[in-house]
Design a protein around this motif. Structure first.
Motif, PDB file in Angstrom:
ATOM      1  N   LEU A   1      44.903  40.491  21.542  1.00 43.29           N
ATOM      2  CA  LEU A   1      45.706  40.332  22.757  1.00 43.29           C
ATOM      3  C   LEU A   1      44.920  39.458  23.716  1.00 43.29           C
ATOM      4  CD1 LEU A   1      48.249  41.230  24.381  1.00 43.29           C
ATOM      5  CD2 LEU A   1      46.855  43.144  25.232  1.00 43.29           C
ATOM      6  N   THR A   2      45.500  38.346  24.138  1.00 45.51           N
ATOM      7  CA  THR A   2      44.794  37.434  25.043  1.00 45.51           C
ATOM      8  C   THR A   2      45.684  37.070  26.225  1.00 45.51           C
ATOM      9  OG1 THR A   2      45.493  35.515  23.742  1.00 45.51           O
ATOM     10  CG2 THR A   2      43.323  36.416  23.254  1.00 45.51           C
ATOM     11  N   PHE A   3      45.026  36.837  27.351  1.00 42.58           N
ATOM     12  CA  PHE A   3      45.686  36.417  28.581  1.00 42.58           C
ATOM     13  C   PHE A   3      45.114  35.061  28.969  1.00 42.58           C
ATOM     14  CE2 PHE A   3      45.351  41.012  28.518  1.00 42.58           C
ATOM     15  CZ  PHE A   3      46.646  41.427  28.818  1.00 42.58           C
ATOM     16  N   ASP A   4      45.971  34.104  29.194  1.00 38.90           N
ATOM     17  CA  ASP A   4      45.558  32.778  29.662  1.00 38.90           C
ATOM     18  C   ASP A   4      46.084  32.666  31.090  1.00 38.90           C
ATOM     19  OD1 ASP A   4      44.984  30.122  30.115  1.00 38.90           O
ATOM     20  OD2 ASP A   4      46.185  29.355  28.462  1.00 38.90           O
ATOM     21  N   LEU A   5      45.189  32.744  32.058  1.00 38.00           N
ATOM     22  CA  LEU A   5      45.591  32.841  33.456  1.00 38.00           C
ATOM     23  C   LEU A   5      45.186  31.618  34.263  1.00 38.00           C
ATOM     24  CD1 LEU A   5      44.482  36.541  34.120  1.00 38.00           C
ATOM     25  CD2 LEU A   5      46.735  35.696  33.370  1.00 38.00           C
ATOM     26  N   ASP A   6      46.097  31.158  35.119  1.00 40.01           N
ATOM     27  CA  ASP A   6      45.816  30.110  36.091  1.00 40.01           C
ATOM     28  C   ASP A   6      45.513  30.820  37.405  1.00 40.01           C
ATOM     29  OD1 ASP A   6      45.620  27.887  37.698  1.00 40.01           O
ATOM     30  OD2 ASP A   6      47.725  27.301  37.507  1.00 40.01           O
ATOM     31  N   THR A   7      44.224  30.900  37.719  1.00 45.06           N
ATOM     32  CA  THR A   7      43.796  31.657  38.901  1.00 45.06           C
ATOM     33  C   THR A   7      42.453  31.131  39.391  1.00 45.06           C
ATOM     34  OG1 THR A   7      43.277  33.864  39.742  1.00 45.06           O
ATOM     35  CG2 THR A   7      42.668  33.416  37.460  1.00 45.06           C
ATOM     36  N   ASP A   8      42.195  31.367  40.674  1.00 41.24           N
ATOM     37  CA  ASP A   8      40.890  31.041  41.253  1.00 41.24           C
ATOM     38  C   ASP A   8      40.024  32.287  41.398  1.00 41.24           C
ATOM     39  OD1 ASP A   8      41.477  28.302  41.542  1.00 41.24           O
ATOM     40  OD2 ASP A   8      42.531  28.677  43.432  1.00 41.24           O
ATOM     41  N   ALA A   9      40.462  33.387  40.823  1.00 41.70           N
ATOM     42  CA  ALA A   9      39.732  34.653  40.949  1.00 41.70           C
ATOM     43  C   ALA A   9      38.339  34.537  40.354  1.00 41.70           C
ATOM     44  CB  ALA A   9      40.511  35.770  40.255  1.00 41.70           C
ATOM     45  N   GLU A  10      37.427  35.293  40.925  1.00 45.47           N
ATOM     46  CA  GLU A  10      36.058  35.350  40.423  1.00 45.47           C
ATOM     47  C   GLU A  10      36.039  36.078  39.073  1.00 45.47           C
ATOM     48  OE1 GLU A  10      33.365  33.991  41.926  1.00 45.47           O
ATOM     49  OE2 GLU A  10      34.688  33.220  43.511  1.00 45.47           O
ATOM     50  N   GLN A  11      35.032  35.807  38.254  1.00 44.81           N
ATOM     51  CA  GLN A  11      34.938  36.433  36.934  1.00 44.81           C
ATOM     52  C   GLN A  11      34.890  37.962  37.039  1.00 44.81           C
ATOM     53  OE1 GLN A  11      35.310  34.824  33.940  1.00 44.81           O
ATOM     54  NE2 GLN A  11      35.526  36.932  33.226  1.00 44.81           N
ATOM     55  N   ALA A  12      34.196  38.483  38.054  1.00 44.31           N
ATOM     56  CA  ALA A  12      34.122  39.941  38.228  1.00 44.31           C
ATOM     57  C   ALA A  12      35.519  40.522  38.471  1.00 44.31           C
ATOM     58  CB  ALA A  12      33.186  40.298  39.374  1.00 44.31           C
ATOM     59  N   GLU A  13      36.351  39.812  39.220  1.00 44.27           N
ATOM     60  CA  GLU A  13      37.721  40.267  39.461  1.00 44.27           C
ATOM     61  C   GLU A  13      38.530  40.246  38.164  1.00 44.27           C
ATOM     62  OE1 GLU A  13      39.160  38.992  43.822  1.00 44.27           O
ATOM     63  OE2 GLU A  13      38.431  37.302  42.609  1.00 44.27           O
ATOM     64  N   LEU A  14      38.329  39.203  37.368  1.00 42.74           N
ATOM     65  CA  LEU A  14      39.046  39.107  36.094  1.00 42.74           C
ATOM     66  C   LEU A  14      38.588  40.185  35.124  1.00 42.74           C
ATOM     67  CD1 LEU A  14      39.174  35.231  35.603  1.00 42.74           C
ATOM     68  CD2 LEU A  14      40.963  36.756  36.477  1.00 42.74           C
ATOM     69  N   ASP A  15      37.303  40.507  35.141  1.00 39.14           N
ATOM     70  CA  ASP A  15      36.795  41.586  34.293  1.00 39.14           C
ATOM     71  C   ASP A  15      37.442  42.914  34.669  1.00 39.14           C
ATOM     72  OD1 ASP A  15      35.177  39.699  33.054  1.00 39.14           O
ATOM     73  OD2 ASP A  15      33.351  40.282  34.152  1.00 39.14           O
ATOM     74  N   THR A  16      37.554  43.165  35.969  1.00 38.82           N
ATOM     75  CA  THR A  16      38.210  44.391  36.450  1.00 38.82           C
ATOM     76  C   THR A  16      39.688  44.376  36.088  1.00 38.82           C
ATOM     77  OG1 THR A  16      36.634  44.621  38.269  1.00 38.82           O
ATOM     78  CG2 THR A  16      38.759  45.760  38.511  1.00 38.82           C
ATOM     79  N   LEU A  17      40.309  43.229  36.239  1.00 39.44           N
ATOM     80  CA  LEU A  17      41.730  43.094  35.898  1.00 39.44           C
ATOM     81  C   LEU A  17      41.971  43.428  34.430  1.00 39.44           C
ATOM     82  CD1 LEU A  17      44.614  42.239  36.687  1.00 39.44           C
ATOM     83  CD2 LEU A  17      43.926  39.857  36.256  1.00 39.44           C
ATOM     84  N   LEU A  18      41.135  42.916  33.554  1.00 42.07           N
ATOM     85  CA  LEU A  18      41.276  43.200  32.123  1.00 42.07           C
ATOM     86  C   LEU A  18      41.024  44.675  31.832  1.00 42.07           C
ATOM     87  CD1 LEU A  18      41.780  42.247  29.247  1.00 42.07           C
ATOM     88  CD2 LEU A  18      39.354  41.661  29.086  1.00 42.07           C
ATOM     89  N   LYS A  19      39.973  45.223  32.407  1.00 45.70           N
ATOM     90  CA  LYS A  19      39.631  46.627  32.177  1.00 45.70           C
ATOM     91  C   LYS A  19      40.775  47.549  32.599  1.00 45.70           C
ATOM     92  CE  LYS A  19      36.615  49.828  34.395  1.00 45.70           C
ATOM     93  NZ  LYS A  19      35.455  49.998  35.253  1.00 45.70           N
ATOM     94  N   LEU A  20      41.353  47.287  33.770  1.00 49.26           N
ATOM     95  CA  LEU A  20      42.439  48.139  34.259  1.00 49.26           C
ATOM     96  C   LEU A  20      43.747  47.904  33.500  1.00 49.26           C
ATOM     97  CD1 LEU A  20      41.691  48.075  38.088  1.00 49.26           C
ATOM     98  CD2 LEU A  20      41.182  49.888  36.426  1.00 49.26           C
TER      99      LEU A  20
END
Length: 175
Positions: free
Chosen positions: A131-150
């Motif tokens: 399962l992969t997400f390809d996102l167009d975002t300026d979010a920081e990597q830490a935010e993306l890590d949290t987003l994936l975890k949640l």
């Protein structure tokens, strides 16, 4: 389709899978696009017949692939893509993580020798799901890590697959 027709369609496939095991290995895929203005995920795979999805045989098991019937494996991946996409959007919204756009993709590997009964040692069902997400975002990597975890934690379909819930099957006669 009667049993003789089904056997006739499947016989050459089974023989082919016996002689070339690698030809029975298929990767199914489902994709979805995240909506930029709502918490939705639009599925881009599958065909509808009169606005209703109809499950049928995958072409690798004798289905014709032309009548708009969907393989239940494709439908499972679509459910995963839809649930994960909606969950990701909801979590991103709750955490104020801006997403301009994105896509969700699920791929799963299946050995049709198992489901066709060609090789009893071949597993029935998916051996791997990606399962992969390809996102167009300026979010920081830490935010993306949290987003994936949640997203992983709160996606009902993903957690159902991961946790292997208790399942019971039965047949009830119609009256």
């Amino acid at each position: 389709m009667d049993s003789a027709t089904l056997r006739a369609k499947q016989a050459p496939l089974k023989e082919h899978y016996r002689s070339d095991a690698s030809s029975a290995l298929v990767t199914l895929k489902a994709d979805g696009a995240l909506d930029s203005t709502s918490i939705t995920c639009k599925l881009s795979t599958g065909k509808a017949i009169a606005d209703a999805k109809v499950a049928g045989l995958h072409p690798a098991t004798g289905g014709d692939g032309l009548s708009g019937e969907l393989c239940s494996g494709d439908m499972l991946l679509e459910a995963l893509v839809a649930c994960a996409g909606v969950t990701l959007k909801a979590v991103a919204t709750a955490l104020d993580i801006p997403l301009r756009s994105g896509t969700v993709r699920a791929e799963a590997d299946l050995d049709f020798r198992g489901t066709m009964g060609v090789d009893k040692s071949a597993p029935v069902g998916f051996q791997a799901i990606r399962l992969t997400f390809d996102l167009d975002t300026d979010a920081e990597q830490a935010e993306l890590d949290t987003l994936l975890k949640l997203t992983e934690r709160y996606c009902v379909v993903l957690q159902t697959i991961v946790k292997k819930p208790e399942l019971s099957c039965g047949i009830v006669r119609s009256t």
